[in-house]
Scaffold this active site. Structure first.
Site, short mmCIF file in Angstrom:
data_model
loop_
_atom_site.label_atom_id
_atom_site.label_comp_id
_atom_site.label_asym_id
_atom_site.label_seq_id
_atom_site.Cartn_x
_atom_site.Cartn_y
_atom_site.Cartn_z
N THR A 79 0.85 -1.20 0.00
CA THR A 79 0.00 0.00 0.00
C THR A 79 0.88 1.25 0.00
OG1 THR A 79 -1.76 -1.15 1.18
CG2 THR A 79 -1.78 1.27 1.28
N SER A 206 5.21 -6.70 -1.32
CA SER A 206 4.73 -6.88 0.05
C SER A 206 5.20 -8.22 0.58
CB SER A 206 3.20 -6.83 0.05
OG SER A 206 2.73 -7.13 1.35
N ALA A 207 5.79 -8.24 1.78
CA ALA A 207 6.35 -9.50 2.32
C ALA A 207 5.27 -10.51 2.69
CB ALA A 207 7.21 -9.19 3.55
N THR A 246 12.63 5.07 11.61
CA THR A 246 13.47 3.98 12.10
C THR A 246 13.08 2.69 11.42
OG1 THR A 246 13.67 5.08 14.22
CG2 THR A 246 14.18 2.72 14.17
N CYS A 331 -10.74 -6.85 0.61
CA CYS A 331 -11.01 -5.43 0.86
C CYS A 331 -12.49 -5.12 0.69
CB CYS A 331 -10.20 -4.57 -0.10
SG CYS A 331 -8.48 -5.02 -0.13
C1 LIG Z 1 -2.12 -7.11 -0.66
C2 LIG Z 1 -1.98 -6.22 -1.82
C3 LIG Z 1 -1.63 -4.87 -1.66
C4 LIG Z 1 -1.43 -4.25 -0.30
O1 LIG Z 1 -0.27 -4.74 0.32
P1 LIG Z 1 0.00 -4.46 1.86
O2 LIG Z 1 1.42 -4.88 2.03
O3 LIG Z 1 -0.96 -5.33 2.60
O4 LIG Z 1 -0.20 -3.01 2.10
C5 LIG Z 1 -1.51 -4.10 -2.79
N1 LIG Z 1 -1.70 -4.61 -4.01
C6 LIG Z 1 -2.03 -5.90 -4.20
C7 LIG Z 1 -2.22 -6.41 -5.59
C8 LIG Z 1 -2.18 -6.74 -3.12
O5 LIG Z 1 -2.53 -8.01 -3.31
#
Ligand SMILES: *Cc1c(COP(=O)(O)O)cnc(C)c1O
Length: 392
Positions: A79, A206-207, A246, A331
């Site tokens: 995000t 995103s991890a 940080t 979502c």
């Molecule tokens: C999960 C997701 C996000 C958001 O990632 P976060 O690390 O949870 O903020 C954005 N884009 C896609 C396509 C996702 O699947």
């Protein structure tokens, strides 16, 4: 993830993946090790230890992406990466032009950033994909104008798994000297990308979408003239001023381990996903009125999204318990609005509302898939029996 209690079957891996035990061990070791948890910005020994571990993790992520680690900035997740990439790059190039392009089926973190920029005076084009969920390249070419400075098109869609041709899209952008950003939250760690050889300028990661911890991500930004972002936050000099604050050492160490595991396993994992997808779809496809949302020709097989006629989606998801699945998208699950992604593919409200997204991970078993098939059949049979006439 309470996988073993309550017979819970977790098929919501596109929302978040169960964290790998090796990631947990590395994070726990970090949290327990007083030598390492100095502030990575501090010049003392404890701080230098922390920074050392952070750079090792950055190198692991760089190895996964086949790029130089200097191209990577830590963020709190995809995000934030999407916001920083889109708002940051649009502002960085705003003196050259204020037209930006995206697609209607993007994640809300992308669409929200575009909505915000529109209010700031940017002109926004939101392309509609075809009924398979794929972007029409001719539409993109047509939308590009002299003022266009940024295109953001996702790699793998989080609701359907539909995979866009980011190489072709990126090439079109590069030819016109337009920055190309892709939200790759659903593909990194699952589909191998060689970023040094691809026409991609900015990419969000995103991890927790590939067995890492929640709350940590990264932005890839190609080092090149004309490619940059204006930061969204101001303060310290961490991450070369691009993203002050940080750094969360244990999160980053966990992310590094997840990246290392992904490099080892993603090819085998992909075969596992293909097998699970086939098994589930084979078990469901003979139900009258069922259909897949999104093309299967260009799709990440870890996600299967199906709609079914004559069945109310919310009742379906309740009857499917203890399966953990999503209706449309995590979502969207708190309101009863039909998924905007499925609507953009031309699905009716009823079709979109009946959609269930099954998403797998490398620990998903055949037994779990077989129970899922049985549960789905049972639920559909029951709901069709009691359905009011207008649904059937
Ligand atoms: C999960 C997701 C996000 C958001 O990632 P976060 O690390 O949870 O903020 C954005 N884009 C896609 C396509 C996702 O699947």
């Amino acid at each position: 993830m309470k996988r073993t209690t309550d017979n819970l079957i977790y098929l919501d891996s596109a929302a978040t993946m169960p964290i790998d035990q090796k990631v947990v061990s590395a994070m726990t070791a970090c949290l327990n090790n007083t030598e390492v948890i100095g502030n990575p910005s501090s010049l003392n020994n404890a701080g230098r230890n922390a920074m050392h571990d952070i750079e090792i993790a950055r190198q692991k992520l760089a190895n996964l992406l086949h790029t130089n680690k200097d191209n990577l900035t830590w963020t709190s997740g995809a995000t934030e990466s999407n916001n920083l990439a889109i708002i940051g790059a649009a502002r960085f190039r705003s003196h050259l032009g204020r037209h930006i392009i995206t697609m209607a089926t993007e994640h809300k973190a992308v669409l929200g950033a575009f909505d915000y920029l529109e209010k700031e005076g940017f002109q926004v084009t939101r392309l509609i994909p075809d009924s398979n969920g794929l972007l029409k390249l001719a539409d993109l070419k047509e939308a590009i104008k002299k003022e266009t400075q940024l295109v953001s098109i996702m790699h793998v869609n989080n609701e359907t798994g539909v995979t866009q041709d980011i190489v072709k899209i990126g090439s079109i952008c590069r030819e016109k000297d337009i920055l190309f950003h892709t939200d790759a939250a659903q593909s990194i760690g699952k589909i191998s990308l060689n970023l040094d050889q691809l026409p991609i300028d900015l990419l969000s990661i995103s991890a927790h979408k590939f067995y890492g911890p929640q709350g940590i991500g990264a932005l890839y930004m190609r080092k090149a003239a004309g490619c940059g972002v204006i930061p969204l936050h101001y303060g310290g000099e961490q991450e070369k001023w691009i993203r002050p604050g940080t750094l969360p050492v244990h999160q980053i160490i966990g992310f590094g381990v997840a990246a290392e595991l992904a490099l080892e396993r993603s090819e085998d994992d992909y075969l596992i996903m293909q097998d699970l997808h086939k098994r589930l779809w084979d078990g469901l496809k003979n139900i009258p009125g069922i259909e897949i949302n999104g093309t299967i020709k260009s799709k990440y097989p870890g996600i299967l999204n199906v709609s079914i006629s004559g069945v109310d989606g919310e009742s379906l998801i309740l009857l499917l318990e203890p399966l953990c699945v999503a209706n449309g998208s995590a979502c969207n699950s708190k309101n009863n609005e039909p998924s905007f992604v499925l609507k953009a593919l031309g699905r009716s409200d009823l079709q979109a509302q009946s959609a269930i997204r099954f998403s797998f991970n490398r620990n998903t078993t055949h037994e779990e898939i077989d129970i899922t098939i049985e549960k789905y059949h049972e639920a559909v049979r029951y709901l069709r029996e009691i359905a009011p006439d207008e649904l059937v």
